[in-house]
Write an enzyme that holds these catalytic residues in place. Structure first.
Site, PDB file in Angstrom:
ATOM      1  N   LYS A  56       0.839  -1.208   0.000  1.00 53.30           N
ATOM      2  CA  LYS A  56       0.000   0.000   0.000  1.00 53.30           C
ATOM      3  C   LYS A  56       0.875   1.259   0.000  1.00 53.30           C
ATOM      4  O   LYS A  56       0.624   2.197  -0.746  1.00 53.30           O
ATOM      5  CB  LYS A  56      -0.888  -0.008   1.246  1.00 53.30           C
ATOM      6  N   ASN A  57       1.915   1.259   0.834  1.00 54.79           N
ATOM      7  CA  ASN A  57       2.705   2.480   0.995  1.00 54.79           C
ATOM      8  C   ASN A  57       3.601   2.786  -0.205  1.00 54.79           C
ATOM      9  O   ASN A  57       4.187   3.866  -0.281  1.00 54.79           O
ATOM     10  CB  ASN A  57       3.530   2.424   2.286  1.00 54.79           C
ATOM     11  N   CYS A  83      -4.951  12.342  12.922  1.00 52.61           N
ATOM     12  CA  CYS A  83      -5.462  11.031  12.574  1.00 52.61           C
ATOM     13  C   CYS A  83      -5.414  10.119  13.769  1.00 52.61           C
ATOM     14  O   CYS A  83      -4.955  10.506  14.836  1.00 52.61           O
ATOM     15  CB  CYS A  83      -4.736  10.441  11.376  1.00 52.61           C
ATOM     16  N   ARG A 138      -0.657  14.354  12.550  1.00 50.07           N
ATOM     17  CA  ARG A 138       0.173  14.079  11.376  1.00 50.07           C
ATOM     18  C   ARG A 138       0.529  15.402  10.726  1.00 50.07           C
ATOM     19  O   ARG A 138      -0.074  15.806   9.734  1.00 50.07           O
ATOM     20  CB  ARG A 138      -0.615  13.176  10.421  1.00 50.07           C
ATOM     21  N   ASP A 158       4.878   0.401  11.813  1.00 48.22           N
ATOM     22  CA  ASP A 158       3.655  -0.267  11.365  1.00 48.22           C
ATOM     23  C   ASP A 158       3.591  -1.734  11.796  1.00 48.22           C
ATOM     24  O   ASP A 158       2.520  -2.333  11.793  1.00 48.22           O
ATOM     25  CB  ASP A 158       3.527  -0.184   9.830  1.00 48.22           C
ATOM     26  N   ARG A 193      -8.238  -0.744   4.938  1.00 49.29           N
ATOM     27  CA  ARG A 193      -7.410   0.305   4.332  1.00 49.29           C
ATOM     28  C   ARG A 193      -6.062  -0.256   3.901  1.00 49.29           C
ATOM     29  O   ARG A 193      -5.422   0.304   3.004  1.00 49.29           O
ATOM     30  CB  ARG A 193      -7.177   1.444   5.336  1.00 49.29           C
TER      31      ARG A 193
HETATM   32  C1  UD1 Z   1       4.382   6.707   6.244  1.00 46.05           C
HETATM   33  C2  UD1 Z   1       3.543   5.465   6.070  1.00 46.05           C
HETATM   34  C3  UD1 Z   1       3.055   4.950   7.404  1.00 46.05           C
HETATM   35  C4  UD1 Z   1       4.244   4.737   8.336  1.00 46.05           C
HETATM   36  C5  UD1 Z   1       5.109   5.987   8.412  1.00 46.05           C
HETATM   37  C6  UD1 Z   1       6.386   5.789   9.203  1.00 46.05           C
HETATM   38  C7  UD1 Z   1       2.553   5.789   3.900  1.00 46.05           C
HETATM   39  C8  UD1 Z   1       1.328   6.023   3.100  1.00 46.05           C
HETATM   40  N1  UD1 Z   1       2.407   5.804   5.215  1.00 46.05           N
HETATM   41  O1  UD1 Z   1       3.546   7.688   6.827  1.00 46.05           O
HETATM   42  O2  UD1 Z   1       2.372   3.715   7.201  1.00 46.05           O
HETATM   43  O3  UD1 Z   1       3.751   4.450   9.636  1.00 46.05           O
HETATM   44  O4  UD1 Z   1       5.497   6.399   7.090  1.00 46.05           O
HETATM   45  O5  UD1 Z   1       7.120   4.744   8.677  1.00 46.05           O
HETATM   46  O6  UD1 Z   1       3.622   5.570   3.361  1.00 46.05           O
HETATM   47  N2  UD1 Z   1       6.274  14.443  10.643  1.00 46.05           N
HETATM   48  C9  UD1 Z   1       6.375  15.790  10.963  1.00 46.05           C
HETATM   49  N3  UD1 Z   1       6.195  16.698   9.961  1.00 46.05           N
HETATM   50  C10 UD1 Z   1       5.948  16.339   8.672  1.00 46.05           C
HETATM   51  C11 UD1 Z   1       5.864  14.968   8.361  1.00 46.05           C
HETATM   52  C12 UD1 Z   1       6.027  14.045   9.370  1.00 46.05           C
HETATM   53  O7  UD1 Z   1       6.578  16.160  12.113  1.00 46.05           O
HETATM   54  O8  UD1 Z   1       5.807  17.232   7.808  1.00 46.05           O
HETATM   55  C13 UD1 Z   1       6.446  13.443  11.718  1.00 46.05           C
HETATM   56  C14 UD1 Z   1       5.163  12.626  11.951  1.00 46.05           C
HETATM   57  O9  UD1 Z   1       4.294  13.276  12.819  1.00 46.05           O
HETATM   58  C15 UD1 Z   1       5.707  11.355  12.547  1.00 46.05           C
HETATM   59  C16 UD1 Z   1       7.049  11.196  11.840  1.00 46.05           C
HETATM   60  O10 UD1 Z   1       7.385  12.470  11.305  1.00 46.05           O
HETATM   61  O11 UD1 Z   1       5.912  11.513  13.921  1.00 46.05           O
HETATM   62  C17 UD1 Z   1       7.022  10.158  10.732  1.00 46.05           C
HETATM   63  O12 UD1 Z   1       6.094  10.550   9.757  1.00 46.05           O
HETATM   64  P1  UD1 Z   1       6.279  10.163   8.215  1.00 46.05           P
HETATM   65  O13 UD1 Z   1       7.544   9.408   8.042  1.00 46.05           O
HETATM   66  O14 UD1 Z   1       6.076  11.401   7.421  1.00 46.05           O
HETATM   67  O15 UD1 Z   1       5.066   9.189   8.006  1.00 46.05           O
HETATM   68  P2  UD1 Z   1       4.013   9.207   6.829  1.00 46.05           P
HETATM   69  O16 UD1 Z   1       4.686   9.516   5.544  1.00 46.05           O
HETATM   70  O17 UD1 Z   1       2.834  10.017   7.232  1.00 46.05           O
END
Ligand code: UD1
Length: 417
Positions: free
Chosen positions: A22-23, A116, A121, A306, A398
């Protein structure tokens, strides 16, 4: 509303194919909007999150057809730059469309994704990077209004955290930017490499994906390409947990074992025997699991956040104490309350969960509140005495394609009602 009914204590056996990730699928679908001509995306899992991304693509004017696990997408006719709130809310990762729409249209208007179920997020890293690439972004009334009137411009971007989504958003946007973009402290997840592979097949020039520094030389156009999505390492880890709690031997096919390098030793420490060869894994569980000691979630190549919930569910019936430290998301222990209803002994405090193994869990009505927490309840139900009724399975759907069918083909007593 659908529920899952699981009658525990059935051994699993046989082999199964692990679905596409999915990711990987979600950012690759967003990236198709940059291309002209046909994209044929194979091994695309049938999931509500993938449907949500397809709906966004159609809204933006792309042609999208699905034939089972193959999606055919033509981005030529894309003509919109806004994404309505209702579509943005369907999947949390829709923010990855920001870089894609901005790069293709020179502007983008989409709603600010809310918090979420696994914690806030934020998207500050996405916005900071796109601003560094010349985008003007106004945040008002819950919407992001973004312009790059003279196109995005390559920039040196240093991420303060290796965010997966931000790295993907920047890679997509930078592919069509003027000049070179360098991302330092980039995320190194296999899904980042899959996105880079897809974009490079389309004509992008991305170097270093999978390492901490990614360099992207912008090109003027991209041409659609065939691409096969990699296997879902989290689904594989979940199936390993299912076999572990039932003392079962199963074979997983279609996997990339190196993507599970931080997960395999945790199961081995718990007494499981794992042999990987080619794209296959033979997984063999002991009658009684040993504790998992300390599991700390980290950005890749560390242990994936995850996979924390399904492994924590397995630790509930292990012999001894297991400690989990969740370093990536807040609020990622919501499933523990439901596991306690099933007889688990878990104490959580902030980032830490301490799991004292019990002899047995027992079936109970439980409710999933997030995707991986739902998978944890399935793992628990498979080893519990008597029946477990799991509601909230829209979360499970999902990210897991017909998990109940996969498990019942392996011998579990599980059905959707
Ligand atoms: C992706 C995955 C999700 C997985 C996560 C971490 C997808 C669709 N989802 O989510 O399944 O759990 O990676 O491996 O690929 N953060 C910030 N600011 C930002 C962006 C992120 O502070 O602009 C923080 C988030 O709150 C979190 C951490 O960074 O604490 C990791 O987030 P991120 O790696 O961005 O996860 P996702 O891309 O949302």
């Amino acid at each position: 509303m659908s529920k899952l009914l699981v009658k525990g204590r059935q051994k699993l056996s046989g082999e199964t194919y692990v679905q596409g990730a999915k990711n990987s699928a979600l950012p690759i679908l967003a990236a198709t909007i940059l291309t002209k001509g046909e994209n044929v995306i194979y091994n695309c899992p049938e999931l509500s999150d993938v449907d949500a991304s397809s709906r966004i693509l159609r809204y933006l004017g792309c042609e999208v057809e699905r034939y089972n696990h193959t999606l055919i997408i033509k981005g030529d006719s894309a003509n919109r730059s806004d994404i309505p709130d209702e579509l943005m809310r369907k999947t949390r990762s829709s923010i990855v469309f920001l870089g894609a729409v901005l790069a293709r249209m020179g502007k983008a208007k989409l709603s600010f994704p809310g918090g979420c179920e696994i914690g806030p997020r934020p998207i500050d890293l996405h916005l900071k990077a796109l601003r560094e690439m010349g985008a003007v972004i106004k945040e008002k009334h819950g919407y992001l209004d973004c312009y790059a009137p003279s196109g995005l411009i390559g920039a040196k971007i240093a991420l303060s955290f290796p965010s997966v989504g931000a790295t993907e958003d920047i890679m997509i946007a930078a592919s069509l930017a003027k000049g070179t973009t360098t991302i330092t402290n980039a995320a190194r997840e296999p899904e980042i490499c899959d996105l880079a592979d897809y974009l490079n097949k389309c004509g992008a020039k991305i170097y270093g994906a999978g390492e901490g520094v990614i360099v992207i030389d912008g090109v003027t156009s991209l041409k659609g390409s065939p691409h096969t999505i990699i296997a879902d390492r989290i689904v594989a880890a979940t199936l390993m947990a299912c076999a572990a709690v039932t003392g079962s031997d199963i074979t997983l096919n279609g996997i990339v074992s190196s993507h599970l390098a931080s997960v395999i030793p945790v199961f081995e420490d718990a007494g499981c025997n794992i042999k990987c060869s080619g794209g296959s894994m033979k997984f063999s569980a002991p009658q009684k699991l040993k504790s998992m000691k300390v599991v700390r979630t980290m950005p890749y190549p560390g242990f994936p956040t995850d996979a924390q919930a399904p492994l924590l569910a397995a630790a509930c019936i292990a012999d001894g104490t297991s400690v989990f430290v969740e370093n990536i998301f807040e609020n990622r222990y919501r499933h523990t309350g439901e596991l306690v209803r099933m007889g688990a002994n878990i104490k959580t405090e902030g980032k830490v969960a301490v799991v004292e193994g019990v002899n047995s869990l027992y079936g109970a009505p439980v409710e999933a509140t997030d995707l991986r927490g739902a998978a944890a309840l399935v793992v628990a139900g498979l080893c519990a005495e008597s029946s477990t009724e799991i509601s909230g399975i829209r979360y499970l759907e999902r990210g897991y394609e017909n998990l109940e069918l996969t498990l019942s083909a392996l011998g579990a007593d599980i059905k959707k009602v």
